[in-house]
Motif scaffolding. Structure first.
Motif, PDB file in Angstrom:
ATOM      1  N   THR A 210      14.649 -31.373  -9.876  1.00  0.00           N
ATOM      2  CA  THR A 210      13.373 -30.646  -9.888  1.00  0.00           C
ATOM      3  C   THR A 210      13.608 -29.155 -10.078  1.00  0.00           C
ATOM      4  O   THR A 210      12.920 -28.504 -10.878  1.00  0.00           O
ATOM      5  CB  THR A 210      12.601 -30.911  -8.580  1.00  0.00           C
ATOM      6  OG1 THR A 210      12.381 -32.318  -8.441  1.00  0.00           O
ATOM      7  CG2 THR A 210      11.263 -30.199  -8.598  1.00  0.00           C
ATOM      8  N   GLU A 211      14.589 -28.611  -9.359  1.00  0.00           N
ATOM      9  CA  GLU A 211      14.909 -27.187  -9.501  1.00  0.00           C
ATOM     10  C   GLU A 211      15.372 -26.871 -10.920  1.00  0.00           C
ATOM     11  O   GLU A 211      14.943 -25.879 -11.522  1.00  0.00           O
ATOM     12  CB  GLU A 211      15.991 -26.787  -8.506  1.00  0.00           C
ATOM     13  CG  GLU A 211      16.401 -25.321  -8.606  1.00  0.00           C
ATOM     14  CD  GLU A 211      17.507 -24.943  -7.641  1.00  0.00           C
ATOM     15  OE1 GLU A 211      18.038 -23.822  -7.776  1.00  0.00           O
ATOM     16  OE2 GLU A 211      17.844 -25.770  -6.771  1.00  0.00           O
ATOM     17  N   ASN A 212      16.237 -27.724 -11.476  1.00  0.00           N
ATOM     18  CA  ASN A 212      16.698 -27.497 -12.849  1.00  0.00           C
ATOM     19  C   ASN A 212      15.555 -27.613 -13.847  1.00  0.00           C
ATOM     20  O   ASN A 212      15.484 -26.852 -14.820  1.00  0.00           O
ATOM     21  CB  ASN A 212      17.793 -28.502 -13.208  1.00  0.00           C
ATOM     22  CG  ASN A 212      19.129 -28.148 -12.604  1.00  0.00           C
ATOM     23  OD1 ASN A 212      19.432 -26.980 -12.380  1.00  0.00           O
ATOM     24  ND2 ASN A 212      19.953 -29.154 -12.331  1.00  0.00           N
ATOM     25  N   GLY A 213      14.651 -28.566 -13.611  1.00  0.00           N
ATOM     26  CA  GLY A 213      13.503 -28.709 -14.500  1.00  0.00           C
ATOM     27  C   GLY A 213      12.632 -27.476 -14.513  1.00  0.00           C
ATOM     28  O   GLY A 213      12.183 -27.009 -15.571  1.00  0.00           O
ATOM     29  N   THR A 214      12.387 -26.920 -13.335  1.00  0.00           N
ATOM     30  CA  THR A 214      11.573 -25.711 -13.233  1.00  0.00           C
ATOM     31  C   THR A 214      12.287 -24.508 -13.832  1.00  0.00           C
ATOM     32  O   THR A 214      11.696 -23.728 -14.590  1.00  0.00           O
ATOM     33  CB  THR A 214      11.234 -25.439 -11.757  1.00  0.00           C
ATOM     34  OG1 THR A 214      10.512 -26.555 -11.221  1.00  0.00           O
ATOM     35  CG2 THR A 214      10.399 -24.173 -11.612  1.00  0.00           C
ATOM     36  N   ARG A 215      13.553 -24.382 -13.517  1.00  0.00           N
ATOM     37  CA  ARG A 215      14.328 -23.224 -13.973  1.00  0.00           C
ATOM     38  C   ARG A 215      14.463 -23.174 -15.482  1.00  0.00           C
ATOM     39  O   ARG A 215      14.375 -22.098 -16.092  1.00  0.00           O
ATOM     40  CB  ARG A 215      15.713 -23.262 -13.323  1.00  0.00           C
ATOM     41  CG  ARG A 215      16.618 -22.101 -13.698  1.00  0.00           C
ATOM     42  CD  ARG A 215      17.981 -22.246 -13.031  1.00  0.00           C
ATOM     43  NE  ARG A 215      18.875 -21.167 -13.401  1.00  0.00           N
ATOM     44  CZ  ARG A 215      20.172 -21.146 -13.105  1.00  0.00           C
ATOM     45  NH1 ARG A 215      20.706 -22.164 -12.422  1.00  0.00           N
ATOM     46  NH2 ARG A 215      20.934 -20.133 -13.480  1.00  0.00           N
ATOM     47  N   PHE A 216      14.665 -24.349 -16.100  1.00  0.00           N
ATOM     48  CA  PHE A 216      14.941 -24.381 -17.536  1.00  0.00           C
ATOM     49  C   PHE A 216      13.791 -24.958 -18.353  1.00  0.00           C
ATOM     50  O   PHE A 216      13.943 -25.210 -19.548  1.00  0.00           O
ATOM     51  CB  PHE A 216      16.218 -25.190 -17.795  1.00  0.00           C
ATOM     52  CG  PHE A 216      17.442 -24.613 -17.131  1.00  0.00           C
ATOM     53  CD1 PHE A 216      17.912 -23.357 -17.479  1.00  0.00           C
ATOM     54  CD2 PHE A 216      18.116 -25.328 -16.144  1.00  0.00           C
ATOM     55  CE1 PHE A 216      19.048 -22.811 -16.870  1.00  0.00           C
ATOM     56  CE2 PHE A 216      19.252 -24.805 -15.530  1.00  0.00           C
ATOM     57  CZ  PHE A 216      19.705 -23.544 -15.894  1.00  0.00           C
ATOM     58  N   ASN A 217      12.662 -25.171 -17.714  1.00  0.00           N
ATOM     59  CA  ASN A 217      11.474 -25.697 -18.394  1.00  0.00           C
ATOM     60  C   ASN A 217      11.777 -27.016 -19.102  1.00  0.00           C
ATOM     61  O   ASN A 217      11.487 -27.200 -20.285  1.00  0.00           O
ATOM     62  CB  ASN A 217      10.920 -24.670 -19.395  1.00  0.00           C
ATOM     63  CG  ASN A 217       9.532 -25.044 -19.894  1.00  0.00           C
ATOM     64  OD1 ASN A 217       8.749 -25.678 -19.183  1.00  0.00           O
ATOM     65  ND2 ASN A 217       9.207 -24.663 -21.121  1.00  0.00           N
ATOM     66  N   LEU A 218      12.357 -27.928 -18.344  1.00  0.00           N
ATOM     67  CA  LEU A 218      12.694 -29.254 -18.852  1.00  0.00           C
ATOM     68  C   LEU A 218      11.954 -30.313 -18.030  1.00  0.00           C
ATOM     69  O   LEU A 218      11.698 -30.118 -16.844  1.00  0.00           O
ATOM     70  CB  LEU A 218      14.207 -29.502 -18.750  1.00  0.00           C
ATOM     71  CG  LEU A 218      15.107 -28.642 -19.636  1.00  0.00           C
ATOM     72  CD1 LEU A 218      16.569 -28.863 -19.265  1.00  0.00           C
ATOM     73  CD2 LEU A 218      14.879 -28.970 -21.107  1.00  0.00           C
ATOM     74  N   PRO A 219      11.616 -31.452 -18.642  1.00  0.00           N
ATOM     75  CA  PRO A 219      10.885 -32.501 -17.922  1.00  0.00           C
ATOM     76  C   PRO A 219      11.813 -33.319 -17.040  1.00  0.00           C
ATOM     77  O   PRO A 219      12.062 -34.516 -17.267  1.00  0.00           O
ATOM     78  CB  PRO A 219      10.274 -33.331 -19.049  1.00  0.00           C
ATOM     79  CG  PRO A 219      11.243 -33.194 -20.182  1.00  0.00           C
ATOM     80  CD  PRO A 219      11.777 -31.788 -20.085  1.00  0.00           C
TER      81      PRO A 219
END
Length: 244
Positions: A210-219
């Motif tokens: 979830t953190e990586n998705g938010t940080r890098f704008n990935l689903p």
């Protein structure tokens, strides 16, 4: 049961590899082995933790280094470059997985006749490819892995039992790939099970997704329910295959 873990160095060709071995080296009876293949981020703490979990369940687990020298990435660009270097040279990639397999199988605490492989995202694609090309595996489990095929197996060519743990809402694995995978496995006569977990996105087993998705704008997103259920589905398959 006591579990010991260590960084372990090995080679494939001219490449130094750095895996992570977890098990019980003093077991009186050799244990089934499990290869654990990492996401595109590399063989990091998350993957090492999965190896430890498997060791606690009675397996000798080796977290595999597919990139060489224990390389990991912290950005999508870096991860993509490492991943694509392997996917662009599958002969080398297969050799690196084979080197890990041979290392695990040669250990006194591993039953060489009972080895499985699990993989996450990129690692899911790697272990499915291993099943397609006939690596001597009893079972293969893919967690939110890519499903596209680099090798179409002949009928009867897939010997491993296959479990695909897929996020039903995974935007990075198109429905067309799901359909093609199922058709390919059926044509090969493979013993496979495909489970789609409702609402789960790509990376659903990784608490950092979830953190990586938010940080890098990935689903990407972690899903505790899908994580727990998919692990139970995997352990049920391994217990069945290995008679644990």
């Amino acid at each position: 049961m006591p579990v010991q873990s260590e960084t372990i160095r090995y080679r494939s060709g001219d490449t130094n590899l750095q895996g992570y071995l977890s098990g019980d080296p003093h077991t009186p009876t050799p244990r089934p082995g499990v290869l654990v293949v990492h996401e595109w981020w590399g063989c990091n703490d998350y993957i090492r933790g999965r190896a430890e979990q498997l060791a606690e369940r009675g397996y000798t687990a080796l977290a595999v280094d597919m990139y060489g020298n224990g390389q990991t990435a912290h950005t999508p660009d870096g991860a993509g470059a490492l991943m694509n270097a392997v996917l662009g040279d599958l002969e080398t990639g297969q050799a690196r997985l084979r080197a890990a397999y041979d290392l695990l199988a040669a250990r006194d605490d591993t039953d060489a006749g009972r080895i499985a492989a699990i993989g996450y995202c990129f690692g899911g694609a790697v272990v499915l490819h291993a099943a397609r090309v006939g690596l001597e595996l009893a079972a293969v489990v893919s967690f939110h892995g890519a499903l596209g095929s680099f090798h179409t197996p002949a009928p009867g060519g897939v010997k491993a039992r296959i479990l695909v743990c897929h996020g039903a809402a995974d935007a990075l694995v198109p429905d067309s790939d799901v359909d093609a995978f199922k058709a390919e496995m059926s044509a090969a006569g493979a013993d496979y099970r495909f489970i789609a977990y409702p609402g789960a996105l790509h990376g659903f087993t990784n608490p950092g997704a979830t953190e990586n998705g938010t940080r890098f704008n990935l689903p990407l997103a972690y899903d505790a329910d899908a994580d727990r259920q998919s692990w139970q589905d995997m352990t049920a398959l391994l217990d069945e295959v290995f008679g644990q």
